[in-house]
Write a protein that holds these residues in place. Structure first.
Motif, PDB file in Angstrom:
ATOM      1  N   ILE A  45       0.936  -1.213   0.033  1.00  0.00           N
ATOM      2  CA  ILE A  45       0.094   0.113   0.063  1.00  0.00           C
ATOM      3  C   ILE A  45       0.824   1.369  -0.059  1.00  0.00           C
ATOM      4  O   ILE A  45       1.841   1.486   0.881  1.00  0.00           O
ATOM      5  N   ILE A  46       0.658   2.037  -0.970  1.00  0.00           N
ATOM      6  CA  ILE A  46       1.457   3.400  -1.111  1.00  0.00           C
ATOM      7  C   ILE A  46       0.610   4.638  -0.635  1.00  0.00           C
ATOM      8  O   ILE A  46      -0.247   4.781  -1.342  1.00  0.00           O
ATOM      9  N   PHE A  47       1.150   5.456   0.418  1.00  0.00           N
ATOM     10  CA  PHE A  47       0.299   6.297   0.920  1.00  0.00           C
ATOM     11  C   PHE A  47       0.898   7.598   1.228  1.00  0.00           C
ATOM     12  O   PHE A  47       1.592   7.922   2.098  1.00  0.00           O
ATOM     13  N   PHE A  48       1.240   8.607   0.029  1.00  0.00           N
ATOM     14  CA  PHE A  48       2.079   9.653   0.123  1.00  0.00           C
ATOM     15  C   PHE A  48       1.139  10.781  -0.678  1.00  0.00           C
ATOM     16  O   PHE A  48       0.101  10.584  -1.238  1.00  0.00           O
ATOM     17  N   SER A 108       8.635  -8.224  -7.955  1.00  0.00           N
ATOM     18  CA  SER A 108       7.761  -9.206  -7.225  1.00  0.00           C
ATOM     19  C   SER A 108       6.470  -9.054  -7.976  1.00  0.00           C
ATOM     20  O   SER A 108       5.491  -8.488  -7.582  1.00  0.00           O
ATOM     21  N   PRO A 109       6.273  -9.808  -9.284  1.00  0.00           N
ATOM     22  CA  PRO A 109       5.259  -9.540 -10.017  1.00  0.00           C
ATOM     23  C   PRO A 109       3.914 -10.067  -9.390  1.00  0.00           C
ATOM     24  O   PRO A 109       2.626  -9.624  -9.914  1.00  0.00           O
ATOM     25  N   THR A 110       3.882 -11.180  -8.510  1.00  0.00           N
ATOM     26  CA  THR A 110       2.677 -11.282  -7.673  1.00  0.00           C
ATOM     27  C   THR A 110       2.196 -10.324  -6.514  1.00  0.00           C
ATOM     28  O   THR A 110       1.200 -10.720  -6.094  1.00  0.00           O
ATOM     29  N   THR A 111       3.283  -9.318  -6.516  1.00  0.00           N
ATOM     30  CA  THR A 111       2.493  -8.451  -5.201  1.00  0.00           C
ATOM     31  C   THR A 111       1.529  -7.527  -5.944  1.00  0.00           C
ATOM     32  O   THR A 111       1.613  -6.855  -6.669  1.00  0.00           O
ATOM     33  N   LYS A 112       0.353  -7.373  -5.154  1.00  0.00           N
ATOM     34  CA  LYS A 112      -0.563  -6.420  -5.468  1.00  0.00           C
ATOM     35  C   LYS A 112      -0.236  -5.113  -4.977  1.00  0.00           C
ATOM     36  O   LYS A 112       0.446  -4.962  -3.854  1.00  0.00           O
ATOM     37  N   ILE A 113      -0.688  -3.885  -5.679  1.00  0.00           N
ATOM     38  CA  ILE A 113      -0.309  -2.377  -5.334  1.00  0.00           C
ATOM     39  C   ILE A 113      -1.560  -1.850  -5.109  1.00  0.00           C
ATOM     40  O   ILE A 113      -2.627  -1.909  -5.876  1.00  0.00           O
ATOM     41  N   LEU A 114      -1.882  -1.073  -4.110  1.00  0.00           N
ATOM     42  CA  LEU A 114      -2.809  -0.187  -3.814  1.00  0.00           C
ATOM     43  C   LEU A 114      -2.447   1.084  -3.210  1.00  0.00           C
ATOM     44  O   LEU A 114      -1.613   1.163  -2.351  1.00  0.00           O
ATOM     45  N   PHE A 115      -3.000   2.079  -4.045  1.00  0.00           N
ATOM     46  CA  PHE A 115      -2.471   3.506  -3.750  1.00  0.00           C
ATOM     47  C   PHE A 115      -3.911   4.075  -2.709  1.00  0.00           C
ATOM     48  O   PHE A 115      -5.091   3.724  -2.762  1.00  0.00           O
TER      49      PHE A 115
END
Length: 333
Positions: free
Chosen positions: A155-158, A197-204
């Motif tokens: 999770i990216i939170f900036f 890490s292609p299997t890692t999900k990304i959420l903003f």
């Protein structure tokens, strides 16, 4: 050196055989049971952000990271990688210390490397002791960090610090902010990256709005300059949405949600409890100081994250991933 290694292996063997024999018939670590309940280290949910994330481990404000850790207990490790004061430019300098390496084995001088070396030596030089040890404790390899869990979600939170006024040392130009967000994503999606890490999900997560009147009041009380304004924060929230769409990643629109709720509070009819917050335009319901989330703001974000994770990746929602350790079975009592 050889004498030392032989002595170490013999001590290891005697210690394990003594412990196992004393617990025979009662231990969950006997060979048959461990074969059933041996697992790698826990998978990981990592939150990378600024003070919104760092402070969110505080249970006194129902921090959303603390709530996620409770939600995922015994299923995934929730890692708080929040850095108060950092914008995305500063975060870009340290991101390589935050994301796990996926293309380089652990150093031979690390505890995992030393254990692996001793195990390999014992396996080849003293196969009888090695095999006996592995029979007594067959999950031994799983207790060291050379078999890490997978980072399932990042999770990216900036945006809040980046959006400060141009004269602020925390300010990041909007185009550079977008480039930094794309860079974070590329570290996980680019096959040439050491963090691939292609299997890692990304959420903003979009930054929350700025309560201008609350910021003005805090600046007056503390005799500080005003560095945050909502019209700037909105541009950075818009950019988070744009980048998320570019890289095909979902986002939690915290900015829009708090804006809508604050607008509803401002429209509240006189005499209602909500009308008491009208002096601060409704933002004080969700923000402590016009910038950071309070308990209700953290609860709001937590609920939005729960919904987003369950909607986009049902397999990551709690109770869907298998528990990292099986429930305590009655036969062990």
């Amino acid at each position: 050196m050889a004498v030392f290694l032989i002595a170490l292996s013999a001590f290891n063997y005697l210690l394990l055989t003594s412990w196992a024999s004393g617990r025979a018939g009662h231990s969950p670590y006997t060979a048959n049971n461990v074969a059933t309940y041996a697992y790698n280290m826990y998978d990981v949910l990592l939150i990378f952000g600024d003070s919104h994330t760092q402070y969110a481990h505080d249970p006194d404000v129902d921090g959303f990271v603390a709530l996620l850790a409770r939600l995922y207990q015994r299923q995934m490790d929730v890692l708080n990688r929040g850095f108060s004061g950092y914008n995305t430019t500063g975060a870009r300098r340290i991101v390589h210390t935050v994301l796990p390496l996926t293309s380089r084995p652990p150093s031979k001088y690390s505890p995992a490397g030393v254990y692996r070396w001793v195990s390999n030596y014992t396996m080849h030089a003293l196969p009888g002791i090695y095999n006996r040890t592995k029979t007594i404790w067959p999950d031994r390899d799983y207790t060291f960090p050379d078999k890490p869990g997978q980072m399932r979600l990042c999770i990216i939170f900036f945006g809040t610090n980046d959006a400060t006024i141009e004269s602020s040392s925390q300010h990041t130009p909007l185009d550079q902010f977008a480039d930094n967000l794309r860079y974070f994503v590329s570290l996980l999606n680019d096959p040439s990256s050491p963090h691939y890490s292609p299997t890692t999900k990304i959420l903003f997560i979009t930054p929350p709005p700025t309560g201008d009147r609350m910021v003005e009041e805090k600046a007056r009380l503390w005799d500080h300059p005003i560095t945050a304004m909502n019209n700037s924060t909105k541009k950075y929230a818009d950019m988070v949405r744009k980048v998320a769409n570019e890289v095909d990643a979902p986002y939690v629109d915290l900015y829009a949600r708090i804006e809508a709720l604050a607008r509803r509070a401002r429209r509240a009819t006189p005499g209602t409890q909500a009308n008491a917050t009208v002096d601060f335009e409704g933002y004080d319901r969700y923000l402590i100081d016009g910038v950071h989330l309070n308990g209700l703001g953290n609860q709001l974000l937590y609920n939005m994250l729960r919904y987003s994770i369950s909607f986009h990746w049902p397999e990551l929602f709690p109770d869907t991933p298998p528990r990292a350790v099986a429930p305590w079975p009655a036969k062990f009592i």
